[in-house]
Write a protein that holds these residues in place. Structure first.
Motif, short mmCIF file in Angstrom:
data_model
loop_
_atom_site.label_atom_id
_atom_site.label_comp_id
_atom_site.label_asym_id
_atom_site.label_seq_id
_atom_site.Cartn_x
_atom_site.Cartn_y
_atom_site.Cartn_z
N ASP A 175 0.86 -1.18 0.00
CA ASP A 175 0.00 0.00 0.00
C ASP A 175 0.89 1.23 0.00
OD1 ASP A 175 -1.85 1.99 0.41
OD2 ASP A 175 -2.20 1.50 2.53
N GLU A 176 0.80 2.04 -1.05
CA GLU A 176 1.69 3.19 -1.18
C GLU A 176 1.52 4.17 -0.02
OE1 GLU A 176 3.39 5.70 -4.93
OE2 GLU A 176 1.24 5.32 -4.86
N ALA A 177 0.31 4.22 0.56
CA ALA A 177 0.07 5.12 1.68
C ALA A 177 0.65 4.58 2.98
CB ALA A 177 -1.43 5.38 1.85
N GLY A 178 0.97 3.29 3.02
CA GLY A 178 1.59 2.71 4.21
C GLY A 178 0.69 2.70 5.43
N GLU A 179 -0.62 2.54 5.21
CA GLU A 179 -1.54 2.60 6.34
C GLU A 179 -1.50 1.31 7.15
OE1 GLU A 179 -5.41 3.61 4.96
OE2 GLU A 179 -4.82 5.62 4.28
N HIS A 180 -1.79 1.48 8.44
CA HIS A 180 -1.80 0.32 9.33
C HIS A 180 -2.97 -0.61 9.02
CE1 HIS A 180 1.43 1.00 12.23
NE2 HIS A 180 1.19 2.30 12.09
N ILE A 181 -2.75 -1.87 9.29
CA ILE A 181 -3.79 -2.89 9.17
C ILE A 181 -4.22 -3.29 10.59
CG2 ILE A 181 -4.30 -5.24 8.42
CD1 ILE A 181 -3.95 -3.39 6.08
N ASP A 182 -5.51 -3.33 10.84
CA ASP A 182 -6.02 -3.69 12.17
C ASP A 182 -6.19 -5.19 12.26
OD1 ASP A 182 -7.12 -3.83 14.66
OD2 ASP A 182 -9.03 -2.88 14.12
N ILE A 183 -5.20 -5.86 12.85
CA ILE A 183 -5.25 -7.31 12.98
C ILE A 183 -6.30 -7.75 13.99
CG2 ILE A 183 -3.48 -7.45 14.78
CD1 ILE A 183 -3.98 -9.88 11.83
N TYR A 184 -6.74 -6.81 14.84
CA TYR A 184 -7.74 -7.13 15.85
C TYR A 184 -9.16 -6.83 15.38
CZ TYR A 184 -3.54 -7.33 18.70
OH TYR A 184 -2.30 -7.66 19.19
N ASP A 188 -10.66 -9.55 7.14
CA ASP A 188 -9.45 -10.27 6.76
C ASP A 188 -8.38 -9.28 6.30
OD1 ASP A 188 -10.82 -12.56 7.32
OD2 ASP A 188 -11.17 -13.14 5.24
N VAL A 189 -7.13 -9.71 6.33
CA VAL A 189 -6.04 -8.80 5.96
C VAL A 189 -5.43 -9.27 4.63
CG1 VAL A 189 -5.57 -8.23 8.36
CG2 VAL A 189 -4.30 -10.08 7.28
N PRO A 190 -4.96 -8.33 3.81
CA PRO A 190 -4.47 -8.68 2.46
C PRO A 190 -3.24 -9.57 2.49
CG PRO A 190 -4.84 -6.31 2.68
CD PRO A 190 -4.92 -6.89 4.06
N SER A 191 -3.12 -10.39 1.46
CA SER A 191 -1.92 -11.19 1.28
C SER A 191 -0.71 -10.28 1.20
CB SER A 191 -2.04 -12.02 0.00
OG SER A 191 -0.91 -12.84 -0.19
N GLY A 192 0.36 -10.65 1.89
CA GLY A 192 1.58 -9.85 1.92
C GLY A 192 1.69 -8.95 3.13
N THR A 193 0.61 -8.83 3.92
CA THR A 193 0.66 -8.01 5.13
C THR A 193 1.76 -8.49 6.07
OG1 THR A 193 -1.67 -7.39 5.03
CG2 THR A 193 -0.65 -7.36 7.19
N ILE A 194 2.47 -7.55 6.67
CA ILE A 194 3.52 -7.86 7.64
C ILE A 194 3.06 -7.42 9.02
CG2 ILE A 194 5.88 -7.31 8.37
CD1 ILE A 194 6.55 -6.78 5.44
N CYS A 195 3.21 -8.30 10.01
CA CYS A 195 2.90 -7.96 11.40
C CYS A 195 4.15 -8.18 12.25
CB CYS A 195 1.76 -8.82 11.94
SG CYS A 195 0.16 -8.55 11.13
#
Length: 259
Positions: A175-184, A188-195
């Motif tokens: 994601d070019e904007a680099g927004e956080h993903i809410d794992i909680y 579902d979270v996109p393929s490639g997401t890093i936690c």
């Protein structure tokens, strides 16, 4: 004038855009580099070469930095400088990746830096988040560098309060904007997401190799004394694309106890 010079240079940039999962221009760690442009307050920005034999004049076309201050410097200007370097007829070192960041220097006025990297130097991913950071590849955008295929991973992680439970923060590096993903959250979270774990812990570095043996500095700040996982990994010998969490490929810290 400066603007036409930049426009002419940018128009001739032909980006060979990366599309491999372990090379994320949207979050280039900026060491090593060929040049770093430092801007402080109203003073003209200063270019410092990356320590090689090539001075900044061999990296950035003449006049591209003329009278540029922190007020004019931003992510787009840093991109423009990188693309001018890549397209310049008289530049011997060609910029391929850039990273612009605002620095946190309370009381010292606006401070920013724009780092230029050549091909082969964007080897480590470092999150570039929010409006204070921008990273990318000359002549390319996130649309040119698509995310990986694969099934999304399940969200809805439980936020525990037990002191032995780790907490996670996640980002989508595609994601070019680099927004956080809410794992909680429920989605579902996109393929490639890093936690990665919110807090570093000495015990996470189970092989005691996250720091350089000579300098003691982190080899990779993202994984240093952290647990880092990734949703899928199609680069493995046996590709994982079914919506499973795997160890981040740039870390060797053991995740099995916590994932």
């Amino acid at each position: 004038t400066l603007l036409p010079l930049l426009c002419m240079a940018i128009a001739s940039v032909q980006g060979d855009c990366d599309d491999v999962a372990d090379d994320r221009p949207e979050g280039c760690f900026d060491e090593p580099n060929i040049a770093k442009i430092v801007c402080l307050g109203s003073d003209p920005c200063v270019c410092m070469d990356g320590g090689d034999d090539n001075p900044c004049t061999a990296i950035i076309p003449v006049d591209v930095l003329f009278n540029v201050t922190a007020e004019e410097m931003n992510g787009q200007r840093c991109r423009d400088i990188c693309e001018a370097s890549k397209a310049g007829e008289d530049t011997s070192s060609k910029c391929e990746y850039f990273r612009w960041e605002e620095d946190s220097n309370p009381g010292s006025g606006t401070s920013e830096h724009c780092t230029l990297m050549e091909e082969g130097q964007c080897l480590v991913y470092s999150p570039c988040e929010g409006d204070h950071c921008e990273s990318g590849q000359a002549g390319c955008t996130a649309e040119d560098n698509p995310g990986p295929s694969g099934t999304s991973c399940k969200g809805g992680a439980i936020f525990g309060t037990d002191p032995n439970i780790v907490h996670w923060t996640c980002i989508n590096p595609f994601d070019e904007a680099g927004e956080h993903i809410d794992i909680y959250g429920d989605e579902d979270v996109p393929s490639g997401t890093i936690c990665l774990t919110v807090h570093r812990c000495e015990e996470f570095d189970n092989n005691k190799d996250d720091a350089d043996a000579d300098s003691g500095k982190p080899k990779n700040d993202l994984v240093y004394k952290n647990l880092v996982v990734q949703c899928n990994d199609e680069t493995l010998d046996e590709p994982v694309t079914g919506g499973n969490w795997v160890r981040y490929p740039q870390s060797d810290n053991d995740i099995t106890t916590f994932v």
